[in-house]
Write a protein that holds these residues in place. Sequence first.
Motif, short mmCIF file in Angstrom:
data_model
loop_
_atom_site.label_atom_id
_atom_site.label_comp_id
_atom_site.label_asym_id
_atom_site.label_seq_id
_atom_site.Cartn_x
_atom_site.Cartn_y
_atom_site.Cartn_z
N PRO A 152 1.30 13.60 -6.55
CA PRO A 152 0.95 14.14 -5.23
C PRO A 152 -0.31 13.55 -4.63
CG PRO A 152 1.67 15.89 -6.69
CD PRO A 152 1.57 14.65 -7.53
N GLU A 153 -1.21 13.01 -5.47
CA GLU A 153 -2.44 12.44 -4.93
C GLU A 153 -2.19 11.20 -4.07
OE1 GLU A 153 -1.95 10.45 -9.00
OE2 GLU A 153 -1.65 12.45 -8.13
N THR A 154 -1.01 10.60 -4.17
CA THR A 154 -0.70 9.42 -3.37
C THR A 154 0.13 9.76 -2.13
OG1 THR A 154 1.33 8.93 -4.60
CG2 THR A 154 -0.72 7.98 -5.43
N SER A 155 0.34 11.04 -1.90
CA SER A 155 1.16 11.47 -0.77
C SER A 155 0.42 11.24 0.55
CB SER A 155 1.49 12.95 -0.90
OG SER A 155 2.19 13.43 0.23
N GLY A 175 -16.93 -3.06 -7.22
CA GLY A 175 -16.63 -1.94 -6.36
C GLY A 175 -15.41 -1.18 -6.84
N VAL A 176 -14.79 -0.44 -5.92
CA VAL A 176 -13.60 0.36 -6.22
C VAL A 176 -12.50 -0.04 -5.26
CG1 VAL A 176 -12.66 2.69 -6.33
CG2 VAL A 176 -15.03 2.29 -6.98
N THR A 177 -11.29 -0.26 -5.78
CA THR A 177 -10.14 -0.61 -4.95
C THR A 177 -9.09 0.48 -5.05
OG1 THR A 177 -10.53 -2.99 -5.25
CG2 THR A 177 -8.34 -2.31 -4.50
N LEU A 178 -8.68 1.00 -3.91
CA LEU A 178 -7.68 2.06 -3.85
C LEU A 178 -6.60 1.71 -2.82
CD1 LEU A 178 -9.73 5.39 -3.83
CD2 LEU A 178 -8.23 4.58 -5.65
N ARG A 179 -5.44 2.31 -3.00
CA ARG A 179 -4.38 2.18 -2.00
C ARG A 179 -4.18 3.52 -1.31
NH1 ARG A 179 -0.35 -1.31 -5.92
NH2 ARG A 179 -1.49 -3.30 -5.71
N LEU A 180 -4.22 3.51 0.01
CA LEU A 180 -4.04 4.72 0.81
C LEU A 180 -2.71 4.63 1.54
CD1 LEU A 180 -7.64 5.10 2.31
CD2 LEU A 180 -6.74 5.99 0.15
N THR A 181 -1.94 5.70 1.46
CA THR A 181 -0.60 5.68 2.04
C THR A 181 -0.61 6.09 3.51
OG1 THR A 181 -0.22 7.95 1.30
CG2 THR A 181 0.49 6.18 -0.17
N LEU A 189 -2.30 0.81 2.62
CA LEU A 189 -3.38 -0.12 2.91
C LEU A 189 -4.24 -0.20 1.65
CD1 LEU A 189 -4.61 0.77 6.53
CD2 LEU A 189 -2.95 -0.95 5.82
N GLU A 190 -4.67 -1.40 1.33
CA GLU A 190 -5.53 -1.60 0.16
C GLU A 190 -6.98 -1.62 0.62
OE1 GLU A 190 -4.23 -3.88 -3.40
OE2 GLU A 190 -5.79 -5.27 -2.70
N VAL A 191 -7.78 -0.74 0.07
CA VAL A 191 -9.17 -0.56 0.48
C VAL A 191 -10.09 -0.88 -0.68
CG1 VAL A 191 -10.87 1.06 1.39
CG2 VAL A 191 -8.47 1.25 2.09
#
Length: 522
Positions: free
Chosen positions: A87-90, A214-220, A273-275
């Motif tokens: 659910p955290e990627t929703s 740094g930190v790389t995350l993907r946001l939906t 999107l990759e942040v």
Amino acid sequence: MSENRETAGGAGAILAVMDLDDDACYRAFSMRDARLDGKIFVGVRSTGIYCRPVCPARTPLRRNVAFYPSAAAAQEAGFRPCLRCRPETSPDLGSWRGSSNTVARALSLIEDGALDGADVEALGDRVGVGGRQLRRLFKTHLGASPVAVAQTRRVLLAKQLICDTALPMAEVALASGFGSVRRFNETFQQLYGRPPGDLRRGRRPEVSAQAGGGVTLRLTYRAPYDWGGMLDFLALRAIPGVEAVAEGVYRRALRIDGVPGLICVAPGPGETLEVKAQFARLQVLPQVIARVRRVFDLGADPGQVNAHLSQDPDLAPLVAARPGLRAPGAWEGFELAVRAVLGQQITVAGARALAGRLSAEHGQPLSPDMAGAGLTHLFPTPQALAGIDPASLPMPGARARALVGLAAAALADPDLFAPRGSLEDAVARLKALPGIGEWTAQYIALRQMREPDAFPHGDIGLMRALAATDGTRPTAAELSSRAEAWRPWRAYAALHLWASEGLIPNPKSRTPLETSHAQDAA
């Protein structure tokens, strides 16, 4: 827009958001309907977990499930997040839109850390209601209290960092907003029945964010998404030395809570999107994510917006041509207001050059390890501009004085550009500032405060665009009347009309935003 459709809290609160009963939700869940992803969460009593509608697990029996309008509501009811559908990627966790604008504004403030050092009463004051009323609205529309929402967001961000990064657990705790590693460990032990480290798949070596990566995350987001249009919009306005767009990637130097850092945003796999964020203090990461969601409008539901605007015969072809168009947000309210003042009566290119010069002369230089790829400075703070001599600025005297006065006002009120009160209250508050007229106030409400119904009805470009659809150019009053049917999505209607005028795809042309708010310069 007034609050409406208020119902009882808990699982039934979903009716206030979607007009679906539990049987309809179960049918959608059984079909794994992606359109409801982020809008409903399914608690499975037989397993004690809650899932997204797209969960690949076997569909449970109808009698074993309950439906919730938010992850926080499901978690508050005693369910733990599913490890398969995550659910955290929703989508929509960061920018909920519903029938309550007060809830939307409060969520935006929570996302920026409003409950990290304050209580619900203080949050209620910022959005114009009492703490008790705010709790009731949250229970009605989200099925959970403001504190529960903030706690759930913290847990889900930590879960995403555990699964998607190689950060050490102590850094995950800091980056997700936990006050201590001990509290972080206790929360995950209680929620998942195991320590957080056991949730990490594989045993890859840990890599500290302090090592420079740094930190790389993907946001939906919800498809479709017009990335090209968003990037063109930002590229046209990119401040030299502060922002850069190259090869389909956006880069930005930014200060959050006094901490300078770098942000890089590019398309990721699927609907993400990759942040990449590089900041010395990991504690600012939740605010970084909040601003990325705001600027790139990741919380929008294009299906809902497009369906509503397409009912207008003049807007329908514009929506069909650009179904993924988003409303670009702003990184910081003071910066957006300064840029609006700089842009009065000159071109976007001229305003961008002025903003670059202002940043080079009054902004903080980046350290050698952060500078590069066209980034050299941070945008000036209100403190840096409030004390300068207006005569030293390269612009007409009236505008220079307005700029310095704006900086002084922002310095006196740190929440000046925060989403508080109604849209009408926000516009009135902004118009009281030096150099801010109706157009600029609506524009700031649209991009910084993320008001989906903000609409500069006096905009020449909007009048011209509407004239192109039916041959008759409306007056400001006629445009305002016509736009009533577009509520509560008038901001997106404005973006479609501006785009039809060539605002986004043609950076060489003089656009509505360059010409239509000259009256604000007075």
